[in-house]
Design an enzyme around this catalytic site. Structure first.
Site, mmCIF file in Angstrom:
data_model
loop_
_atom_site.group_PDB
_atom_site.id
_atom_site.type_symbol
_atom_site.label_atom_id
_atom_site.label_comp_id
_atom_site.label_asym_id
_atom_site.label_seq_id
_atom_site.Cartn_x
_atom_site.Cartn_y
_atom_site.Cartn_z
ATOM 1 N N LYS A 50 84.100 38.333 104.854
ATOM 2 C CA LYS A 50 82.893 38.210 104.720
ATOM 3 C C LYS A 50 82.107 37.246 103.433
ATOM 4 C CE LYS A 50 81.547 42.601 106.922
ATOM 5 N NZ LYS A 50 80.782 43.763 106.786
ATOM 6 N N ASP A 76 74.168 44.095 108.158
ATOM 7 C CA ASP A 76 74.693 45.330 107.891
ATOM 8 C C ASP A 76 73.427 46.128 107.227
ATOM 9 O OD1 ASP A 76 77.186 45.352 108.684
ATOM 10 O OD2 ASP A 76 78.066 44.403 106.894
ATOM 11 N N GLY A 97 82.187 46.317 99.725
ATOM 12 C CA GLY A 97 81.313 45.178 100.490
ATOM 13 C C GLY A 97 80.269 46.039 101.273
ATOM 14 N N ASN A 101 82.669 55.611 92.183
ATOM 15 C CA ASN A 101 83.622 54.914 92.832
ATOM 16 C C ASN A 101 84.856 54.884 91.965
ATOM 17 O OD1 ASN A 101 84.369 52.782 94.729
ATOM 18 N ND2 ASN A 101 84.553 51.311 93.060
#
Ligand code: NAP
Length: 298
Positions: free
Chosen positions: A76, A112, A139, A160
């Site tokens: 991407k 998205d 992403g 994360n």
């Protein structure tokens, strides 16, 4: 060009999916079903493209027979770099999942963001003024942050495994035309602490890692056990196979409202379809074909 493929000429058009690997993707199934349902003379083809072959594949997309492409992991970023132009959404996310051919030029966008917004709207999740928690900062998480900000989410806590990657989401949360989203980063640790406190306040919890995904790194894992959720909370997993992921099962066990990732997948694809063909995507056909293409027992 509206589908370009009505009766102007007899050429069968191509729409490609660039990724590596792409064998498990269900996009070909539901995109082809949509093209066939509307009588568009086009083939949606999965092109398994190793990284070294991406520039050549992008060149192939400039052919007159091509309407455009979807781009998936891990290409991407490279697709955005190699495109001739890009809209503000793709630039803000830093990644393109859709390329549209115009003459010999390729225009990049990212559907998205729309996919997340429509999936949450379908599930009647009200984003305006709420607090949310996001697990993951890859992403797809960048598209989630943009969608939450567009929807008016007030405050977002991101956890994360690699904290620096979560910090990088500030640029998506704080730059742009809509009011900024207040973004906090905390360790991915479910012991009493900042993540637990944020989960207690959150109306929406989103999972954006491959944990629990079929054929992924750990099919049985959820980053959050059931006691992290509360009744009535919306729990959205970007993973769409299996249909009931460990994250969604944990959420459901606590009385939260599980929302699977299939809606996002189909809606992002539907938005790409609209851009390539100029036609209204047949959503029911796409959802039906997507469900049928998922592996049995998911
Ligand atoms: P990505 O860019 O590779 O990011 C992966 C994320 O998962 C990172 O935050 C990574 O943390 C984390 N992660 C990976 N393995 C982990 C582990 N073992 N424990 C904890 N965290 C782990 O991937 P992505 O494109 O963001 O995709 C994320 C998920 O969303 C995937 O499952 C993908 O299939 C799904 N997805 C769904 C849709 C849809 O339409 N439904 C669209 C796009 C993506 P680090 O930063 O620490 O590496």
């Amino acid at each position: 060009m509206s589908a370009g493929c009505t009766t102007l000429d007899a050429m069968t058009r191509t729409i490609a999916l660039l990724g590596h690997p792409v064998a498990h993707s269900i996009s070909p199934a539901f995109q082809q079903a949509a093209l066939d349902a509307l009588g568009v003379d086009a083939r949606y083809e999965a092109w398994d493209t190793p990284p070294e072959d991406v520039p050549a594949a992008i060149e192939r997309l400039r052919d007159d027979a091509v309407l455009g492409a979807n781009v998936t992991v891990p290409h991407k970023l490279e697709a955005l770099r190699l495109a001739d132009s890009a809209d503000a959404v793709a630039r803000r996310i830093g990644a393109a999942n859709t390329l549209i051919r115009r003459d010999r030029s390729l225009h990049a966008t990212n559907t998205d963001v729309a996919g997340v917004q429509r999936a949450l709207a379908d599930a009647a999740v009200d984003l305006e003024g709420v607090e949310a928690v996001l697990i993951g900062a890859g992403g797809a998480a960048r598209a989630v942050v943009a969608a939450l900000r567009n929807g008016g989410v007030r405050s977002l806590t991101v956890a994360n495994r690699t904290p620096d990657r979560a910090e990088a989401l500030h640029e998506v949360a704080e730059e742009g035309e809509t009011p900024p989203l207040e973004l906090r980063v905390c360790p991915l640790d479910v012991a009493p602490g900042p993540l637990r406190a944020a989960l207690e306040r959150a109306a929406l919890v989103i999972h954006s890692t491959p944990l629990g995904m079929r054929h992924g790194p750990d099919e049985a894992a959820t980053p959050l056990p059931a006691d992290c959720f509360s009744p009535g909370q919306a729990a959205f997993d970007l993973v769409y196979t299996p249909e009931r992921t460990p994250f969604l099962l944990a959420a459901g066990a606590a009385g939260a409202r599980p929302i699977g990732g299939l809606g996002m997948l189909v809606h992002q694809g539907a938005e790409s379809f609209r851009l390539w063909t100029g036609l209204e995507p047949p959503l029911e056909v796409m959802f039906e074909a997507a469900r049928a293409a998922l592996e049995p027992a998911s």
